[in-house]
Enzyme design. Structure first.
Site, PDB file in Angstrom:
ATOM      1  N   GLY A  14       1.858  -3.664  12.530  1.00  0.00           N
ATOM      2  CA  GLY A  14       1.336  -2.764  11.500  1.00  0.00           C
ATOM      3  C   GLY A  14       1.739  -3.123  10.076  1.00  0.00           C
ATOM      4  NE  ARG A  35      11.969  -0.077  19.320  1.00  0.00           N
ATOM      5  CZ  ARG A  35      11.259   0.820  19.990  1.00  0.00           C
ATOM      6  NH1 ARG A  35      11.780   1.453  21.019  1.00  0.00           N
ATOM      7  NH2 ARG A  35      10.026   1.099  19.649  1.00  0.00           N
ATOM      8  CE1 TYR A 150       4.967   9.767  11.075  1.00  0.00           C
ATOM      9  CE2 TYR A 150       3.071  10.895  10.110  1.00  0.00           C
ATOM     10  CZ  TYR A 150       3.870   9.774  10.216  1.00  0.00           C
ATOM     11  OH  TYR A 150       3.594   8.651   9.467  1.00  0.00           O
ATOM     12  N   GLY A 181      -2.206   6.910   3.583  1.00  0.00           N
ATOM     13  CA  GLY A 181      -3.010   7.862   4.362  1.00  0.00           C
ATOM     14  C   GLY A 181      -3.405   7.199   5.671  1.00  0.00           C
TER      15      GLY A 181
HETATM   16  C1  8X3 Z   1       0.147   8.186   8.596  1.00  0.00           C
HETATM   17  C2  8X3 Z   1      -0.870   8.989   7.938  1.00  0.00           C
HETATM   18  O1  8X3 Z   1      -2.403  11.026   8.044  1.00  0.00           O
HETATM   19  O2  8X3 Z   1      -2.181   9.674  10.062  1.00  0.00           O
HETATM   20  O3  8X3 Z   1       1.423   8.516   8.178  1.00  0.00           O
HETATM   21  O4  8X3 Z   1      -0.369  11.087   9.353  1.00  0.00           O
HETATM   22  S1  8X3 Z   1      -1.465  10.245   8.913  1.00  0.00           S
END
Ligand code: 8X3
Length: 249
Positions: A14, A35, A150, A181
């Site tokens: 990523g 990892r 999260y 985003g």
């Molecule tokens: C990633 C963006 O909007 O999928 O942190 O949470 S979202």
């Protein structure tokens, strides 16, 4: 002039992997951590020879310490720390969330970032030089449905970044928060524990960001003149207004 050194956590996939490529191409010596030893070696083989791999779990403070202690003396003066390692697990109401998912997110996104910061920034302060770039998220700006934990970890990243910038204000060390985003990587696949169909739906009907788009902004912040401190950048996909409002075709 000697090469600058960038240490990127969570570089096996990523945004972290894209940052490794971008910084290598920009002429940095890169230290990549993660990892997955096979992924680290694969990336190092592609980007070498100015690459050092450190295989450890960022959630483990002792492992983090001994990996960083193993860096050879001539590579210890890290110029840029990209605190990228992080993940989302699960998307469900807060009152139904999985405790193991929560622990993993909190330990990686908050505590792992703190460990790397605590262990690397003192050297930057000593040299009065360096740059910490934390990967936050639009999710840290406001909670969205079913993502409370999260979102909370990314709010914590925002607070920790702001706090660090305050604590370093008397030094030349810069501190940046990058808030992506919707970025199409393995992020949603991991969030949904390998349910690729559910993961694909997250990016359906919009033109999502790529990991390279975000790596460009990280490198931009690192490359700004020394008197310019990019404090924060929010990067959204077009047709995404915030963490909750996404207009799909
Ligand atoms: C990633 C963006 O909007 O999928 O942190 O949470 S979202």
């Amino acid at each position: 002039m000697e090469k600058q050194i960038a240490l990127i956590t969570g570089a096996t996939s990523g945004i972290g992997e894209a940052c490794a490529r971008r910084f290598a191409r920009a002429g940095y010596f890169i230290i990549i951590t993660g990892r997955n030893s096979a992924r680290l070696q694969f990336l190092a083989a592609e980007l070498g020879p100015d690459v050092l791999t450190l295989q450890f779990d960022i959630r483990d403070a002792e492992a983090c310490r001994s990996a960083l202690d193993s860096i050879p003396a001539h590579l210890r003066d890290i110029d840029v720390l990209v605190n990228n390692a992080g993940l989302a697990l699960g998307l469900e109401p807060e009152y139904e969330g999985d405790l193991t998912d929560w622990t993993t997110m909190i330990d990686t996104n908050i505590k792992g970032l703190l460990y790397a910061t605590r262990m690397i920034v003192p050297g930057m302060v000593e040299r009065n030089s360096g740059h910490v770039i934390n990967i936050g998220s639009v999710a840290g700006d406001a909670a969205y449905a079913n993502g409370a934990v999260y979102c909370a970890t990314k709010s914590a990243v925002k607070a920790l970044t702001d706090g660090l910038r305050i604590d370093l204000a008397a030094t030349d060390v810069r501190v940046t928060l990058i808030k992506p985003g919707l970025v199409e990587t393995n992020f949603s696949n991991i969030r949904f524990h390998g349910d690729t169909e559910r993961a694909d739906k997250v990016y359906r009907g919009i033109d999502p960001l790529t990991a390279d788009d975000i790596a460009d902004t990280v490198l931009y912040a690192a490359s700004a003149p020394k008197h310019v401190q990019i404090a924060e950048m929010l990067i959204l996909a077009n047709h995404q207004a915030n963490g909750s409002i996404i207009v799909r075709d």
